[in-house]
Structure formats: C-alpha cells, structure tokens
Design a protein around this motif. Structure first.
Motif, short mmCIF file in Angstrom:
data_model
loop_
_atom_site.label_atom_id
_atom_site.label_comp_id
_atom_site.label_asym_id
_atom_site.label_seq_id
_atom_site.Cartn_x
_atom_site.Cartn_y
_atom_site.Cartn_z
N GLY A 95 0.84 -1.21 0.00
CA GLY A 95 0.00 0.00 0.00
C GLY A 95 0.87 1.25 0.00
N ILE A 96 0.23 2.40 0.07
CA ILE A 96 0.97 3.67 0.04
C ILE A 96 0.80 4.35 1.38
CG2 ILE A 96 1.23 5.91 -1.16
CD1 ILE A 96 1.66 3.55 -3.06
N GLU A 97 1.91 4.81 1.96
CA GLU A 97 1.80 5.49 3.25
C GLU A 97 1.02 6.79 3.10
OE1 GLU A 97 5.73 5.80 4.92
OE2 GLU A 97 6.02 3.64 4.64
N GLN B 193 8.54 10.33 -8.70
CA GLN B 193 8.21 10.02 -7.31
C GLN B 193 8.47 8.55 -7.05
OE1 GLN B 193 7.64 12.06 -4.94
NE2 GLN B 193 7.40 13.89 -6.17
N LYS B 194 9.65 8.24 -6.51
CA LYS B 194 9.89 6.86 -6.09
C LYS B 194 9.65 6.84 -4.60
CE LYS B 194 13.41 6.43 -9.54
NZ LYS B 194 14.83 6.22 -9.78
N LEU B 195 8.61 6.14 -4.18
CA LEU B 195 8.22 6.21 -2.78
C LEU B 195 8.79 5.04 -2.00
CD1 LEU B 195 4.62 7.43 -3.56
CD2 LEU B 195 6.61 8.81 -3.00
N SER C 241 12.34 0.87 -11.55
CA SER C 241 11.33 1.87 -11.22
C SER C 241 11.86 3.23 -11.63
CB SER C 241 11.10 1.77 -9.71
OG SER C 241 10.83 3.03 -9.17
N SER C 242 11.00 4.02 -12.28
CA SER C 242 11.46 5.35 -12.71
C SER C 242 10.74 6.47 -11.98
CB SER C 242 11.22 5.52 -14.21
OG SER C 242 9.83 5.65 -14.45
N GLY C 243 9.58 6.15 -11.38
CA GLY C 243 8.80 7.20 -10.72
C GLY C 243 8.09 8.11 -11.72
P1 ADP Z 1 7.61 3.47 -10.92
O1 ADP Z 1 6.75 2.31 -10.60
O2 ADP Z 1 8.28 3.35 -12.24
O3 ADP Z 1 8.56 3.85 -9.82
P2 ADP Z 1 5.19 5.02 -10.74
O4 ADP Z 1 4.99 6.46 -11.04
O5 ADP Z 1 4.33 4.05 -11.48
O6 ADP Z 1 6.71 4.76 -11.05
O7 ADP Z 1 4.99 4.81 -9.19
C1 ADP Z 1 5.52 5.78 -8.28
C2 ADP Z 1 5.82 5.14 -6.94
O8 ADP Z 1 4.59 4.79 -6.32
C3 ADP Z 1 6.61 3.86 -7.04
O9 ADP Z 1 8.00 4.11 -7.04
C4 ADP Z 1 6.14 3.11 -5.80
O10 ADP Z 1 6.93 3.48 -4.68
C5 ADP Z 1 4.73 3.59 -5.58
N1 ADP Z 1 3.72 2.62 -6.13
C6 ADP Z 1 3.14 2.64 -7.34
N2 ADP Z 1 2.24 1.64 -7.48
C7 ADP Z 1 2.28 0.94 -6.32
C8 ADP Z 1 1.58 -0.21 -5.82
N3 ADP Z 1 0.67 -0.86 -6.54
N4 ADP Z 1 1.87 -0.61 -4.56
C9 ADP Z 1 2.77 0.05 -3.80
N5 ADP Z 1 3.46 1.13 -4.21
C10 ADP Z 1 3.23 1.58 -5.45
#
Ligand code: ADP
Length: 492
Positions: free
Chosen positions: A429-431, A443-445, A455-457
């Motif tokens: 999930g996302i914080e 945005q690499k979370l 991952s490119s964000g």
């Molecule tokens: P990428 O996946 O290439 O890093 P995105 O823009 O698609 O770029 O996603 C941005 C960030 O959001 C990711 O780096 C990740 O940390 C988080 N994220 C995206 N989709 C998910 C998901 N289904 N579950 C958890 N985190 C996600």
C-alpha cells in the motif's frame, strides 16, 4: 530564488451568473466560459429569474455577465441588482455603448462593459472573467497623501476584485510592505511630503525586483518628464491623472497578468531543472554499467561465457535506458501539449481482458493470480492506445510491488455516466503522507519492487496526465483487504 505564489486557495464563490434573455447569446457565453475556464455558469433569462437566483444563491457567484435590456428590466435594472451584491463583479454585455453607460462605468461599481459583436468579444469576456477571479489573490498597495485620491483608487481596484492596502506616506508604505511581503502591485503618488514617489520607488526596488513587485507611478502633473523619471527610478509603468477607468483597468490587469506569467515561467524553469537533474541521475546508472562492461570486454583472455554475460548486461542496461527515455519523452510531449487524444468507440471490457491476458505471464513468474470482474461489454469513447498505456502501468505496478503468490483484483463498474476501473493488490500500500506525491514526476516512494524490477517514478505521472486528457479521474485509496487500490474513472 524566491518564488511568489499566485492564485491562493480555491474560493467558495466560483460560479458565473449569465443574465441574458437572448437564448443564443446566453448559451454562447455559457459554452465559451465553461469550455475555457474552470467556472460553472448559471443562466437567468429575465430580471425576475436573476432576482430569484441571487436571493437564494448570491454567495455562489464571483462575477455576472449582464444584458442591459431585458424584457422585464429594459433600463439596466439587472446591473443595479448585481451591484447590490458587493462580492459579484458585474460585466455589462451590451449592443451599444451610450454616454449614460460610460457615465455609469465611471460612477457605478461596474468591472467592465463589452459590446455584443463578434467572437473576439466573447473571448475577451472569457479572459476577463479569469482575470477577475485571479485578481482576488493579488494584493495592491495604494500610496497617496490625499485621502480622496486613496479612496478613489481603492474603489476602482475593488471593482476589479483586487485586495487593497492603503498608506498615506512613503514611511508608512515601507512598513506596510514589510508586514505584507506578498504585495504584488504598488501604486505610488508622485508628490508626497518627506519621501516622494521616486524615492519610495528606489527604496522598494532595493528589496524587490521588477518581477516581484510591480510599481506604477501616478501623477496629475509633469507629463512625460515625470513618467521618464519614475521609470528611471525603477517603476514598471506610469499613469497620468485623470485617467479613464478603462485605461486604469487595462494597465492594472496587464501588469497583474505579467506577474503571473513571469511566475509561471520561473516555476516551469525550476521544474525543468529538477526533472533534468533527476533524469541525468537515473540515466547515469545504466550508462555506467554499459561503460564498465565495454571496458571489461576489451580485456584479452575473457572466457566466452563471461563475454556473453557482459553483453547481456549491456543489452539489459540499454533497454532500461530506452524505457526511461521513452517515459521522459512522453512526459515532455504531454507537458508541452503535443499528445493528441484520438478517441474512438472502444469496448473497455475487451481492452481490459486483453491486457490481463498479456500480463498473465509476468504475474505467473511471481506465482500471482488475477481475479477479474468485468461486464460483458463497456462502450466508451477513449484513445485505446493511451488507455492501454494507463492500464499497463497499473497492472505492472501491482505485479512489481506485491509479494509473491498474492492476488490482484481488477474490476470494471458502470457508474451511469462513467466507467470505473479499479486495480487492487495485496502489496504494502501507500503510506498516508505519500499519497499526495503519488502522481508527481520522479516520485519513487517507500514501497520497493519485490523481484528487482526497475522503477522510474514517472509511470503514474504519465497516467494522470493521460486520464485527465480524457476528462477522467485517477486516484488512490487504501484497499480494504490491505494493499493498494488504484482507480480510474472515464466519462462515457
Ligand atoms: P515506478 O513504478 O516506475 O517507480 P510510478 O509512477 O508508477 O513509477 O509509481 C511511483 C511510486 O509509487 C513507485 O516508485 C512506488 O513506490 C509507488 N507505487 C506505485 N504503485 C504501487 C503499488 N501498486 N503498490 C505500492 N506502491 C506503489
């Protein structure tokens, strides 16, 4: 560099009232305003109807476009009705400009008048409405030692919805600016005791550049010599009194527009630099791998299997770089408005089904399964190539960020005037504090890929822009069963 924010928080009053009995004109205005601004319109076709709307909903409106001659109000009664509501800026829409209208324009609280002739005047109304809305977030300082002059300028500025601050001397002006560093425009009288307009201009210029604070000199004497002296002291512009309200409004609005455009350019430039830095950083890593592998390949006595593993490394790194460059090109094309959405009637259920089949192999590699709930058919006008790209991104993210052997649920639901696609996974999930960043560029979370995927964000940033280009919506909410739930709604 200091960036000055414009616009402020969204305001409660964001509707435009159109009071016009001719249906064609009324609808033309509604169409032009709603197409080109974020504001909704409400139409009144008579004075009685306008009265009723304002009685119940006056607080919803910030501006009204008013026909002077209505069947039940032939002498501009609708203008007086609107003027009674101080929060609404009246724009008079008229077949001809009479001497009495010009008088009213000077003495009544009318923001502007526009002739009913040609498309260019409709476009003028549209930009005027946007300007009047933006003005509410622009602070203007009036400095004049005459109370009458201060009040006269204040009245004209308030009519244009500017926020006005007053000072009666140079010293007072400096302390008002000190306390309100977000003042964007200063109108300075030329002749004041102790500190005159030129001295005040020079003092203000020491602190604020021309694109941070617009200074307009005002004087009733001296003509061109005074105007040149003001500009040489650092003023942006000069107004010779007495001026017509139209001239005053045009100058003020033009200067406010200049500030906004300058701010937008600065912001875009900062964003570009930031993107460039992040892109260079991300391209550097695969390039370094390619360069090192090439150096190794040049060494003598390399075993054939080492050679082929180095070539494989070069191949994979080049592909990563190509994918990143493709994303960057996409972002740049979308940002500069070069991506055209070519809509056609598409069955979204079919499209989703095909993409699920396509991603089946990637999911199986991580022992994952898809569960889908799709209707038999879901007709929608979209650009299939672009919507496929969005769905691909959501599916590949769900696979990338979820643990092995988990399940991904994909649904497509009929929401009467739109289709709602959702992709739920059982990943981390996302914080909460990261949700607002999700759709930004690079945005690499915190969530990391679970099998070393790249991952490119950039993916979700591209998705957001593509969905918005379809006038749809993309968002995130927590999945009740844990994990992420990304949804897209597309208008039918
Ligand atoms: P990428 O996946 O290439 O890093 P995105 O823009 O698609 O770029 O996603 C941005 C960030 O959001 C990711 O780096 C990740 O940390 C988080 N994220 C995206 N989709 C998910 C998901 N289904 N579950 C958890 N985190 C996600």
């Amino acid at each position: 560099m200091l960036l000055i924010a414009f616009g402020g928080p969204p305001q409660f009053m964001d509707k435009v009232l159109i009071i016009e009995d001719a249906k064609a004109f009324n609808q033309m205005l509604v169409h032009a305003i709603e197409e080109n601004t974020p504001f909704d319109c409400v139409s009144a076709y008579s004075l009685a109807e306008a009265e009723k709307i304002l009685f119940n909903h006056a607080a919803d409106f910030f501006c009204a476009v008013i026909d002077l001659n209505l069947p039940d109000g032939p002498d501009g009664e609708a203008v007086d009705l609107v003027i009674d509501h101080p929060n609404i800026a009246p724009i008079v829409f008229t077949g001809q400009v009479s001497a009495s209208l010009r008088e009213d324009f000077v003495h009544k609280r009318i923001a502007d008048y526009v002739l009913k002739e040609g498309q260019h005047n409709i476009s003028y109304i549209v930009s005027l409405i946007q300007r009047l809305y933006n003005n509410a977030a622009v602070k203007v300082l009036v400095v004049d030692d005459s109370l009458t002059a201060r009040n006269q300028l204040k009245r004209m500025l308030v009519t244009q919805r500017f926020e006005v601050l007053l000072a009666s001397s140079g010293a007072e002006a400096l302390s008002v600016v000190e306390a309100n560093p977000d003042i964007r425009i200063a109108l300075l009288d030329c002749f004041m005791d102790e500190m005159d307009g030129f001295q005040l201009t020079s003092s203000l210029r020491k602190k604020y550049a021309k694109d941070e604070l617009v200074i307009i000199g005002v004087s009733s004497q001296g003509g061109h010599a005074i105007s040149a002296r003001f500009i040489k002291s650092g003023a942006n512009d000069f107004l010779l009194k007495p001026f017509q309200p139209e001239e005053f409004n045009c100058r003020l609005n033009q200067n406010a527009e200049f500030m906004e455009q300058f701010f937008a350019l600065k912001q875009a430039n900062e964003q570009k630099n930031e993107l460039l830095g992040m892109a260079a950083h991300d391209i550097r890593a695969p390039l370094a791998i390619i360069s090192n592998a090439a150096d190794m390949l040049l060494k003598k006595d390399l075993k054939p299997d080492r050679q082929s593993s180095l070539l494989d490394m070069i191949g994979r790194s080049s592909k990563d770089m190509l994918a990143l460059l493709d994303d960057l090109l996409d972002v740049s094309a979308i940002e500069s408005g070069q991506v055209e959405i070519e809509t056609e009637q598409v069955d979204l259920a079919d499209l989703l089904g095909t993409q699920l089949e396509y991603y089946q192999i990637a999911a199986e590699k991580k022992s994952m399964g898809f569960m889908s709930d799709l209707p038999t058919t879901a007709q929608c006008a979209v650009d299939p190539k672009r919507i496929k790209q969005v769905i691909d991104n959501l599916l590949s993210n769900a696979i990338k960020y979820s643990p092995l052997s988990s399940e991904i649920v994909v649904t497509l639901k009929d929401q009467s005037d739109s289709w709602l696609i959702s992709v739920k996974d059982q990943g981390p999930g996302i914080e909460k504090e990261d949700v607002s960043k999700l759709f930004g560029t690079f945005q690499k979370l915190n969530s990391k890929t679970t099998a070393g995927e790249k991952s490119s964000g950039l993916g979700l940033a591209i998705c957001k822009r593509l969905v918005e280009a379809h006038k749809g919506d993309i968002g995130y909410r927590d999945n009740e069963a844990g994990g992420s739930c990304f949804y897209i709604s597309l208008p039918k």
